[in-house]
Design a protein around this motif. Sequence first.
Motif: not given
Length: 302
Positions: A109, A128, A132
């Motif tokens: 991420t 996201y 996340y």
Amino acid sequence: MRDTMPLMERPIFRAFREEANVISTGGYHDGVSTNIFLNHGKDPLVNLHENVHDRIFSSCPDARILAVLLFGERKEFAALEDKRAIPKFSELINAMYSASEFAHEVFATYLSIKVFHISEHSAQAMRYPRDYQKYYEFLSVPLDERLGSSYLQYLVANALMVNSFSTPFYRRFLRSLPQVITSLKFDENPNQRLIAMMDVLGSGDRLDRLLAQLQRIADEISGSNGFQTWNLQSEDAWIAANGQERQLIEYAISNFLFGWISREARLEMYEFDERDSECFIKFANLFGYGPGLTPENRTAPF
């Protein structure tokens, strides 16, 4: 008794499977291959996220062990002559996945966002889901305010990633075969290593001292190569830097970071040994993970 559930239905792979719903159903990595859905094939964030997973599996020592095991499991361990070892290998898969899921998602991420221009980071992070975003914040909150350039942010995070997945387990496991180790020690756990390293970076003035040392390294390289020195905290300076100079500085900084982080966190980092490479090839061959598929011969996306 061996878990006979299909690979993508195993509870232990819940997060990878659910990653298919990330970023408007973009893609997932199952430990063996990158899977990106056609309607998101040209989405750079989706590709970057899954490619970080792939880079970990293809280039980091501990993750390469798991990649071979997952490959063997996907083939139902058909190439494994001694089927009595299957339950132990399955147990190890579960242990390694549990010990690395958090670190995998943090780096996939964070690093996927850091490839974009610094002005786009917030917008990309918002794409996201909240879970996340928390992975992203695990690194961005302690690091980004004090590391002014996205180039520096990326280099520090990349060093953390390599260190998290380069543990003594790689050598201990390979040299223990045919006995199968099924549990990891604390310093062989990528999740725990990442947490320990971030505790170090966030304590006292360590990060400030590290930044000063990195600037000295950059100044020495610039001076010895006849380049004009520049501030590592400046995004504009990184962008404007001569390509050769930037490459030299990135290489030197990365090498320094690998050693500095492991020393400060008191974590042993795996160092290459030819004997281990030979052991790895023999291990891969147990599962039919042949020359064309060995991590050494795969092309890392970055």
